[in-house]
Design an enzyme around this catalytic site. Structure first.
Site, short mmCIF file in Angstrom:
data_model
loop_
_atom_site.label_atom_id
_atom_site.label_comp_id
_atom_site.label_asym_id
_atom_site.label_seq_id
_atom_site.Cartn_x
_atom_site.Cartn_y
_atom_site.Cartn_z
N SER A 65 1.00 -1.18 0.04
CA SER A 65 0.08 0.03 0.02
C SER A 65 0.74 1.18 -0.02
O SER A 65 0.19 2.38 -0.27
CB SER A 65 -1.10 0.06 1.22
OG SER A 65 -2.02 -0.77 0.97
N LYS A 68 0.45 3.42 -2.86
CA LYS A 68 -0.75 4.04 -2.98
C LYS A 68 -0.57 5.69 -3.15
O LYS A 68 -1.06 6.60 -3.70
CB LYS A 68 -1.78 3.74 -1.96
CG LYS A 68 -2.52 2.50 -2.13
CD LYS A 68 -3.41 2.26 -1.19
CE LYS A 68 -4.14 0.97 -1.52
NZ LYS A 68 -3.97 -0.40 -0.85
N TYR A 192 -2.88 -2.00 -10.55
CA TYR A 192 -3.10 -1.93 -9.09
C TYR A 192 -2.15 -2.89 -8.45
O TYR A 192 -1.35 -2.59 -7.54
CB TYR A 192 -4.33 -1.73 -8.60
CG TYR A 192 -4.56 -1.80 -7.18
CD1 TYR A 192 -4.15 -0.84 -6.19
CD2 TYR A 192 -4.92 -3.25 -6.48
CE1 TYR A 192 -4.25 -0.95 -4.79
CE2 TYR A 192 -4.92 -3.48 -5.09
CZ TYR A 192 -4.39 -2.02 -4.12
OH TYR A 192 -4.56 -2.32 -2.89
N TYR A 244 -3.81 3.13 7.86
CA TYR A 244 -5.14 2.39 7.90
C TYR A 244 -5.95 2.85 8.93
O TYR A 244 -6.01 4.11 9.24
CB TYR A 244 -5.01 0.76 8.20
CG TYR A 244 -3.85 0.48 7.24
CD1 TYR A 244 -4.10 0.16 5.78
CD2 TYR A 244 -2.72 -0.10 7.49
CE1 TYR A 244 -3.22 -0.29 4.85
CE2 TYR A 244 -2.00 -0.83 6.62
CZ TYR A 244 -2.06 -0.93 5.39
OH TYR A 244 -1.21 -1.22 4.49
N VAL A 262 1.22 -3.71 3.98
CA VAL A 262 1.04 -5.06 4.46
C VAL A 262 2.20 -5.90 4.74
O VAL A 262 2.26 -7.04 5.23
CB VAL A 262 -0.15 -5.77 4.16
CG1 VAL A 262 -1.55 -5.14 4.65
CG2 VAL A 262 -0.18 -6.06 2.62
O1 DON Z 1 -5.07 -4.77 -2.16
C1 DON Z 1 -4.26 -5.50 -1.59
O2 DON Z 1 -5.01 -6.53 -1.16
C2 DON Z 1 -2.74 -5.33 -1.45
N1 DON Z 1 -2.02 -5.84 -2.28
C3 DON Z 1 -2.68 -3.99 -0.66
C4 DON Z 1 -1.80 -4.11 0.25
C5 DON Z 1 -2.06 -3.22 1.49
O3 DON Z 1 -0.92 -3.04 1.90
C6 DON Z 1 -3.35 -2.56 2.13
N2 DON Z 1 -3.75 -1.46 1.75
N3 DON Z 1 -4.11 -0.70 2.08
#
Ligand code: DON
Length: 319
Positions: A65, A68, A192, A244, A262
């Site tokens: 993320s 982003k 994405y 988050y 994450v």
């Molecule tokens: O969209 C997802 O599942 C992940 N690849 C994004 C990961 C993440 O760090 C959470 N996002 N806000």
């Protein structure tokens, strides 16, 4: 700065924070992320006074993320801030990053902010380029201008994500139906998820953090690479939505703009106006942290502890 003293302090704080890795675990909803050693913790700080590293600093990991904020800035640079904000708002939600609920429950269905998946998918669709490859290349060119290299794609993580992307797929199709998302849904998902799967090092995160700390001025290239207005907007979104659902707590107890992913990475900016006697980087710095053991809130448990320690010890809380 007295480099040795600060380097030693940072090593001590990193080892103290490492204890908290036991309170989290590696993200397991993406199989390829579940396999990393959760006891790792590393940090890299860069500023005019030099570079400090401690712990497991020689690692690479996927952006997740953290991508982003990069796609948000690139979309704004390419399409203009107003055009992006027509499709994505800048309000925190208090819901999980991959939540769908507000898209239908809110009056307009507009994604609340660029840091949740609905916002990031919409932004991926705004990136210029006719194909996923073109969009990625364009974003990579901006990144290369900022950090001096093109980030490699971790194909294993991407494939792992692609196979488990049902919720993202649902969000993207919903946004297509409400007309926020442009273009082909599967192409947008590919962009994405590939952005999430780009591999970075801590010094890359620290340099981007440093550029943001300087309101978009690139300290090595000695030129403005991100307009000040956009750098400030990005930092405001990081403070309100970057960690988050723990963004409020992070603002309250650490008080710095940051964005987590994450995989356990955190990109943090320490602006220069935060002068304090204890702070070795008088003219601002950027910080990259990696600690793959994440908590229920999706943030690196030990990484957040380490940043809290730095903010307290150096007295650099924004507020
Ligand atoms: O969209 C997802 O599942 C992940 N690849 C994004 C990961 C993440 O760090 C959470 N996002 N806000």
């Amino acid at each position: 700065m007295t480099h040795d003293r600060h380097a030693k302090q940072l090593r001590t704080w990193t080892e103290q924070a490492r204890r908290y890795t036991r309170e989290g675990k590696s993200a397991d909803y993406i199989p390829a992320l579940a396999q990393v050693d959760p006891s790792q913790l590393g940090v890299c700080i860069v500023g005019k006074e030099g570079r400090l590293v401690a712990g497991d600093s020689d690692v690479s990991f996927t952006l997740q993320s953290i991508s982003k904020i990069i796609s948000f800035m690139v979309a704004c640079l390419e399409c203009g801030i107003d055009c992006v904000l027509e499709r994505v708002d800048v309000e925190p939600t208090g819901d999980a990053f991959d939540s769908i609920i507000r898209l239908e429950a809110s009056r307009t269905g507009k994604p609340f902010n660029p840091m949740i998946n609905a916002g990031a998918l919409t932004i991926a669709s705004l990136l210029p380029g006719g194909t996923p490859t073109e969009k990625l290349n364009r974003l990579q060119s901006w990144l290369e201008m900022w950090i001096g290299r093109r980030l490699p794609l971790n194909q294993t993580v991407f494939e792992s994500e692609w196979k488990t992307a049902n919720r993202n797929r649902a969000i993207a199709y919903y946004l297509k139906e409400t007309d926020y998302l442009q273009g082909d849904v599967e192409d947008v998902l590919e962009v994405y998820l590939k952005l999430c799967s780009l591999e970075v090092r801590l010094d890359d995160l620290a340099l981007i953090g440093w550029i943001l700390a300087l309101d978009g001025y690139h300290p090595l290239r000695q030129t403005q690479v991100i307009p000040k207005r956009l750098a400030r907007l990005t930092k405001a979104i990081m403070v309100t939505c970057g960690m988050y659902n723990a963004s409020g707590k992070f603002a309250a107890f650490v008080g710095l703009p940051a964005k987590s992913g994450v995989s356990g990475g955190i990109l943090c900016a320490m602006p220069p106006r935060l002068r304090s006697k204890q702070m070795p980087f008088r003219e601002g710095c950027g910080i990259g942290v990696y600690g793959p053991a994440i908590g229920d809130d999706g943030n690196s448990v030990a990484g957040v502890k380490l940043l809290q320690q730095l903010s307290e010890q150096w007295d650099v809380n924004l507020f």
